[in-house]
Design a protein around this motif. Sequence first.
Motif, short mmCIF file in Angstrom:
data_model
loop_
_atom_site.label_atom_id
_atom_site.label_comp_id
_atom_site.label_asym_id
_atom_site.label_seq_id
_atom_site.Cartn_x
_atom_site.Cartn_y
_atom_site.Cartn_z
N ALA A 182 20.29 6.46 44.52
CA ALA A 182 19.12 6.97 45.24
C ALA A 182 18.91 8.45 45.00
CB ALA A 182 19.28 6.69 46.73
N MET A 183 19.95 9.25 45.09
CA MET A 183 19.79 10.70 44.98
C MET A 183 19.39 11.14 43.59
SD MET A 183 19.90 12.33 47.78
CE MET A 183 20.00 13.96 47.03
N SER A 184 19.79 10.40 42.56
CA SER A 184 19.36 10.76 41.20
C SER A 184 17.84 10.67 41.09
CB SER A 184 20.02 9.84 40.18
OG SER A 184 21.42 10.01 40.18
N PHE A 185 17.27 9.63 41.70
CA PHE A 185 15.82 9.47 41.69
C PHE A 185 15.15 10.48 42.61
CE2 PHE A 185 12.43 7.19 44.20
CZ PHE A 185 11.39 7.59 43.38
N VAL A 186 15.67 10.64 43.83
CA VAL A 186 15.05 11.54 44.81
C VAL A 186 15.03 12.97 44.29
CG1 VAL A 186 15.35 12.56 47.10
CG2 VAL A 186 15.57 10.09 46.80
N GLY A 187 16.14 13.41 43.72
CA GLY A 187 16.20 14.78 43.18
C GLY A 187 15.19 14.98 42.08
N TRP A 188 15.10 14.00 41.15
CA TRP A 188 14.11 14.12 40.07
C TRP A 188 12.69 14.17 40.63
CZ3 TRP A 188 10.12 10.76 39.16
CH2 TRP A 188 9.29 11.10 38.08
N ALA A 189 12.37 13.28 41.56
CA ALA A 189 11.02 13.21 42.10
C ALA A 189 10.63 14.50 42.80
CB ALA A 189 10.90 12.02 43.06
N TYR A 217 12.89 10.22 51.55
CA TYR A 217 13.97 11.10 51.16
C TYR A 217 13.52 12.33 50.37
CZ TYR A 217 17.02 7.60 53.11
OH TYR A 217 17.64 6.75 53.98
N VAL A 218 12.40 12.25 49.66
CA VAL A 218 11.87 13.48 49.06
C VAL A 218 11.44 14.44 50.16
CG1 VAL A 218 9.96 14.45 47.72
CG2 VAL A 218 11.23 12.49 46.84
N ALA A 219 10.81 13.90 51.22
CA ALA A 219 10.43 14.75 52.36
C ALA A 219 11.67 15.40 52.96
CB ALA A 219 9.69 13.93 53.41
N PHE A 220 12.71 14.61 53.22
CA PHE A 220 13.91 15.15 53.86
C PHE A 220 14.64 16.14 52.95
CE2 PHE A 220 14.27 10.88 56.31
CZ PHE A 220 13.22 11.26 57.12
N ALA A 221 14.55 15.94 51.63
CA ALA A 221 15.25 16.81 50.68
C ALA A 221 14.71 18.23 50.70
CB ALA A 221 15.17 16.24 49.27
N VAL A 222 13.42 18.39 51.01
CA VAL A 222 12.80 19.72 50.96
C VAL A 222 12.35 20.20 52.34
CG1 VAL A 222 12.06 19.39 48.57
CG2 VAL A 222 10.49 18.78 50.44
N GLY A 223 12.64 19.43 53.38
CA GLY A 223 12.23 19.83 54.73
C GLY A 223 10.76 19.62 55.00
N ALA A 224 10.14 18.69 54.28
CA ALA A 224 8.73 18.40 54.49
C ALA A 224 8.57 17.35 55.59
CB ALA A 224 8.09 17.90 53.19
N SER A 225 7.34 17.00 55.88
CA SER A 225 7.04 16.00 56.91
C SER A 225 6.59 14.71 56.25
CB SER A 225 5.92 16.52 57.82
OG SER A 225 5.46 15.51 58.69
N VAL A 226 6.98 13.57 56.84
CA VAL A 226 6.52 12.28 56.35
C VAL A 226 5.82 11.56 57.50
CG1 VAL A 226 8.78 11.21 56.81
CG2 VAL A 226 7.17 10.09 55.27
N GLY A 364 22.01 4.43 33.13
CA GLY A 364 22.05 5.75 33.75
C GLY A 364 22.34 5.71 35.23
N PRO A 365 22.19 6.84 35.90
CA PRO A 365 22.66 6.97 37.29
C PRO A 365 21.86 6.20 38.32
CG PRO A 365 21.51 8.96 36.59
CD PRO A 365 21.70 8.13 35.37
N THR A 366 20.64 5.75 38.00
CA THR A 366 19.86 5.03 39.01
C THR A 366 20.08 3.52 38.96
OG1 THR A 366 17.86 4.63 37.69
CG2 THR A 366 18.04 6.78 38.80
N VAL A 367 20.79 3.01 37.96
CA VAL A 367 20.98 1.57 37.85
C VAL A 367 21.89 1.08 38.98
CG1 VAL A 367 21.85 -0.31 36.42
CG2 VAL A 367 20.59 1.58 35.37
N MET A 368 21.48 0.05 39.66
CA MET A 368 22.14 -0.48 40.85
C MET A 368 23.63 -0.74 40.66
SD MET A 368 21.09 -4.51 40.82
CE MET A 368 21.47 -5.53 39.38
N LEU A 369 24.34 -0.83 41.81
CA LEU A 369 25.74 -1.23 41.77
C LEU A 369 25.88 -2.68 41.35
CD1 LEU A 369 27.01 0.33 45.13
CD2 LEU A 369 27.39 1.21 42.82
N GLY A 370 24.88 -3.49 41.68
CA GLY A 370 24.88 -4.92 41.37
C GLY A 370 24.19 -5.68 42.48
N TYR A 371 24.15 -6.99 42.37
CA TYR A 371 23.60 -7.84 43.44
C TYR A 371 24.72 -8.17 44.42
CZ TYR A 371 19.69 -8.56 40.22
OH TYR A 371 18.62 -8.39 39.38
#
Length: 512
Positions: A182-189, A217-226, A364-371
């Motif tokens: 999740a964080m790999s995607f959130v940080g990039w976004a 989580y993008v909102a929470f990462a930068v202190g924005a509002s959702v 890469g880092p966003t690929v799931m742990l598995g089902y």
Amino acid sequence: MLLRDLVIESARRTPDAIAVCGPDTTLSYAQLDTLAERFGAALAARGVEAGDRVGLWLEKSARGVAMMQACLRLGAAYVPLDPQSAAARVATIIEDCEIAVVVTTSSRTRILAERTPTVSCVCIDDRSLLALGSALGSALGSAPPARSLCRAERAEDDLAYILYTSGSTGRPKGVCISERNAMSFVGWAARALEASASDRLANHAPFHFDLSVLDLYVAFAVGASVSLVPEGMSYMPSNLVDFIRNEKITIWYSVPSALIMMMESGGLLDARELALRAVLFAGEPFPIEFLRRLRCSRPSLRLFNLYGPTETNVCTYFEVHEISEDRARPVPIGKACSGDEVWAVQPDGRRCSTGEQGELMVAGPTVMLGYWGQPPQGARPYATGDIVRLEPDGNYLYVGRTDHMVKIRGHRVELGEIEARLQQHEEVREVAVVPCGAGMRTRLVAVLVSGSGEPIPLLSIKRHCAEGLARYMIVDDVVHVDALPRTGNGKVDRIALAREIDGTASRGVDLS
């Protein structure tokens, strides 16, 4: 940094800033932080420990967001459950991933008691949100505060949440997403959007849909509002445009069909006083004529086409600039992002060169742990099942699917799960489900062979679907035939079915 730390850090920096505006209440970062602690303490009192799964069967609300945070602070994984799903489907998920506690309403608790009597439930309705948090927290007396629990050992590869998707076997599949995924995607976004504390993001997608991860989580990462779009408003175009205006939304993310409705029926293109600076879309191709109109009407708006199945989060993106008048195909899904690597392979395993098409692979880092309940994904690349073509500029263009999975108004649907449900109908002998139309006009058509030879009423079929499937998986039309067409190897010839009924299927039509 982990998902659970984002709110804590924003609460430390700007405690009075608005974190979540929900249909139930508005919470500052300090209030969200406090409520997450109290909810975490309440869950701990029910025996929830690190590694447990907690089901959230709730309407979209700020309290639901606080419960997600509470789970993360305990080291537990949260499992969002579709509030519109039938109890049978919810019970299946609860049993599948051995959910320890379900957080829900009192009315749903009674429903679950009939189907899963052993599951523990926590009810969070009938009282104001903050008062409830205070009551739950104080009931524990001298129990250790949740804040101490959230500092326990936790690794980037620990399970954060599970999102259930349609399964080809007739049962839903749990996609296990780690903190790192999740964080790999959130940080990039956050970086790609240049998001800041002054932004106001809209959360249009339900919490069980992976698009919601960016909003929260993008909102929470930068202190924005959702601002949470009430689920009843999700496909009311005029209300959505008013929501964007009144909430002063700067970043919008949804499936294209929602944007098209706002353009056609909600006055989106004429609303000049909007604060929007970025629009993101994913989940299905955006018909080029509508995207071109949006591009031309708001030339300063940043437009992003995001791509990625639930199993990979968002793994490619394409920022839309000018769209030529002669372009007839949707824009590309673009190039790799979020630290991932993507490539296309031919059936023999050879990597595609420019101009060739093949199945898109992701590592890469966003690929799931598995089902859940299946062997871990490990370091293996994920085969998306999507056919793409490598363009000369290095972007990938989406071509289609390798299997029978389809997108219906942004939701990924496995036709086999619908067919498995319909096959349980006492009057159905054979069935195949075929998507007809394109984009927001796509409809699910059930082609049936009746056991009695008499047509089965559409209402009966819809009711049967509703008792075991998500809302978006309920068929729209029924077509009766004497026999399903077959290929040479005996499989249902879906191409022949689609060709036969495309443009002609309607309620009660008999093509036999």
